[in-house]
Write a protein that holds these residues in place. Structure first.
Motif, PDB file in Angstrom:
ATOM      1  N   LYS A   9       0.817  -1.216   0.000  1.00  0.00           N
ATOM      2  CA  LYS A   9       0.000   0.000   0.000  1.00  0.00           C
ATOM      3  C   LYS A   9       0.848   1.262   0.000  1.00  0.00           C
ATOM      4  O   LYS A   9       0.659   2.154  -0.816  1.00  0.00           O
ATOM      5  CB  LYS A   9      -0.942  -0.009   1.198  1.00  0.00           C
ATOM      6  CG  LYS A   9      -1.920   1.158   1.217  1.00  0.00           C
ATOM      7  CD  LYS A   9      -2.896   1.012   2.372  1.00  0.00           C
ATOM      8  CE  LYS A   9      -3.904   2.162   2.380  1.00  0.00           C
ATOM      9  NZ  LYS A   9      -4.861   2.028   3.512  1.00  0.00           N
TER      10      LYS A   9
ATOM     11  N   ASP B 135      -0.328  -5.396   3.107  1.00  0.00           N
ATOM     12  CA  ASP B 135      -0.386  -3.982   2.749  1.00  0.00           C
ATOM     13  C   ASP B 135       0.704  -3.185   3.445  1.00  0.00           C
ATOM     14  O   ASP B 135       1.154  -2.155   2.935  1.00  0.00           O
ATOM     15  CB  ASP B 135      -1.752  -3.397   3.117  1.00  0.00           C
ATOM     16  CG  ASP B 135      -2.851  -3.833   2.158  1.00  0.00           C
ATOM     17  OD1 ASP B 135      -2.511  -4.352   1.071  1.00  0.00           O
ATOM     18  OD2 ASP B 135      -4.031  -3.648   2.493  1.00  0.00           O
ATOM     19  N   ASP B 136       1.141  -3.667   4.613  1.00  0.00           N
ATOM     20  CA  ASP B 136       2.122  -2.929   5.406  1.00  0.00           C
ATOM     21  C   ASP B 136       3.544  -3.437   5.235  1.00  0.00           C
ATOM     22  O   ASP B 136       4.471  -2.877   5.820  1.00  0.00           O
ATOM     23  CB  ASP B 136       1.750  -2.995   6.886  1.00  0.00           C
ATOM     24  CG  ASP B 136       1.764  -4.440   7.406  1.00  0.00           C
ATOM     25  OD1 ASP B 136       1.551  -5.366   6.598  1.00  0.00           O
ATOM     26  OD2 ASP B 136       1.993  -4.623   8.610  1.00  0.00           O
TER      27      ASP B 136
END
Length: 497
Positions: free
Chosen positions: A177, A236-237
């Motif tokens: 992300k 996402d991280d």
């Protein structure tokens, strides 16, 4: 086993021994069908043995699983003399040619046994069918005691229908992300149980998140077999890049961010002139070529290939030690040749097991996005500083002339006599000193930062006086002439037109 042939390819000679044959019998018949067969072979390698010794194994049809175990003696040796250490790997019926068409796995000295079959294999080895033909066990006598190295290898074949093929590997996505254009923290040198580490990929992922990292790169010694184990670690991280630590007898090099399933061979020495071929292999697979710990003191770790093929260099490896100080000085000397000779510097943990700290140190990259391509582009451009932890953050700029400004890895394009202000903002570095380094050496050392760890340090110069400026943040030193250990350092800002 009788010696069969000696193939010399420069320094990396390879000895092929007499073959182990199972072809005469396809297993002893029992009530449940063919029974497993075992062969044990023994030999002794003298001091000065070739880099690689191949034991051929003739595998008949109908084999479901191949399993290998080995042991070797460890005699007492005089102080300061290397003892015995024997690495091991496997090539299938496609052969042992340089490049790795037949490569099936490598565990170095981390395991005493391994297996391969269609659906599964020991970590570090690639699952797949056990086809009939001449396989090779690869031995790497890392060090040999003066008394020689006596070994025993046991090969066990299990017969039967092949297990169902393993499902296609799932690989981590090439993007996470992210936060748009931002500074992203990563560790590109990590080892799991897929080589000689002791942590699972999931454990490494948890430690990376706890260390405040945004990306990691897998770097198992001489194997790509763990690439498919990281899909569930990414998120996402956390961006997971795939790679390898190519561990030769003349130094180690990180392949950073290669395409999934990319294998890079390691069986050559500097004098053979083959490194360029495999550096190109890394780049063709979309990766960066990053020599690792160039002045490490372990046998075979010191970098001998030169830096002409490198995209960056690992200047800081793990807890800061004297060999990192030597590498930092060597790297700084290259900056005096200007951007044409400059290799961006990075830092990584090389963490293997407890108590190794993931993210000590970490490479902090200014990138347009949290993607493989953007992180690699930021490293290539040198928009990088290295910090001991996520607690340490730096902002380093040079300004001069009418609104001209440059950051880490950039050039401040002003005339030679233009006044330039160099500014470092630091957080997370209590009582550390700041040093500015140019082509004339250390030209400024600050008073210690406050106990809060936050401070701003400025220095003024001109491009006529300083061709580049870089910053170091160092811990206190109790006594002696040597500077304190690094808490962080930056890549340079170049000055002048």
């Amino acid at each position: 086993m009788a010696r069969r042939a000696l193939f010399a390819t420069g320094a990396a000679a390879a000895l092929t021994l007499g073959n182990v044959s199972f072809a005469a019998a396809e297993g002893q018949q029992g009530q449940q069908g063919p029974q497993p067969e075992t062969r044990t072979v023994r030999g002794t390698l003298p001091p000065g043995s070739p880099d690689y010794v191949y034991v051929p194994v003739d595998v008949p049809p109908g084999v479901r699983e191949l399993r290998v175990s080995y042991a070797y003696d460890r005699p007492a040796v005089p102080a300061g003399t290397p003892g015995n250490a024997l690495d091991i790997g496997l090539f299938d019926e496609r052969g042992t040619e340089l490049g790795g068409a037949g490569f099936r796995g490598w565990s170095g000295g981390a395991r005493t046994e391994f297996f391969v079959r269609a659906d599964e294999a020991t970590p570090g080895y690639a699952p797949g069918p056990v086809r009939a033909g001449r396989w090779h066990i690869a031995l790497g006598p890392y060090t040999v005691a003066p008394q020689g190295l006596t070994y025993e290898i046991t090969v066990r074949l299990t017969y039967g229908d092949p297990a169902p093929a393993a499902p296609p590997a799932s690989y981590p996505p090439s993007a996470a992300k992210g936060r748009g254009r931002a500074w992203y923290r990563g560790d590109c040198h990590l080892h799991s149980w897929y080589s000689d580490g002791r942590r699972t990929p999931a454990e490494i992922g948890a430690l990376a998140r706890a260390a405040g990292l945004d990306f990691v790169n897998t770097s198992e010694h001489n194997t790509h077999a763990g690439h498919g184990a990281w899909a569930d670690v990414a998120g996402d991280d956390l961006l997971v890049l795939l790679g390898e630590e190519v561990t030769t007898r003349n130094g180690h090099v990180l392949a950073v961010g290669t395409a999934p399933g990319t294998f890079v061979d390691w069986r050559y020495r500097a004098r053979e002139g083959r490194f360029g071929r495999f550096a190109r292999r890394i780049r063709q697979a979309g990766g960066l070529v990053v020599p690792a710990h160039p002045h490490a003191t372990c046998i075979g770790c010191s970098w001998k290939f030169g830096f002409g093929e490198a995209d960056a260099v690992e200047v800081w490896n793990g807890p800061y030690t004297p060999d990192d100080e030597v590498t930092l000085a060597e790297w700084d000397a290259t900056l005096r040749g200007g951007p044409a000779q400059w290799l961006p510097a990075v830092g990584n943990s090389d963490a293997h097991r407890d108590p190794d700290v993931v993210g000590l140190p970490q490479t902090v990259v200014l990138a347009d996005a949290l993607t493989r391509e953007a992180i690699q582009e930021g490293i290539r451009a040198g928009r990088v500083y290295v910090a001991e932890s996520s607690a340490v953050s730096l902002s380093f700029t040079a300004t001069g002339g009418p609104g001209e400004r440059a950051g880490i890895g950039e050039r401040l394009r002003v005339d030679a006599g233009t006044p330039v202000t160099v500014r470092l903002e630091a957080t997370g570095a209590p009582r550390c000193t700041v040093r500015f380094v140019t082509d004339e050496g250390v030209v400024f050392t600050s008073a210690p930062l406050p106990v809060s760890g936050t401070g701003v340090v400025e220095w003024r110069t001109t491009p006529a006086y300083a061709a580049y400026v870089r910053a170091e943040v160092r811990h206190e030193v109790a006594a002696g002439p040597l500077p304190g250990a690094l808490a962080a350092f930056t890549n340079p800002v170049f000055l002048g037109r």
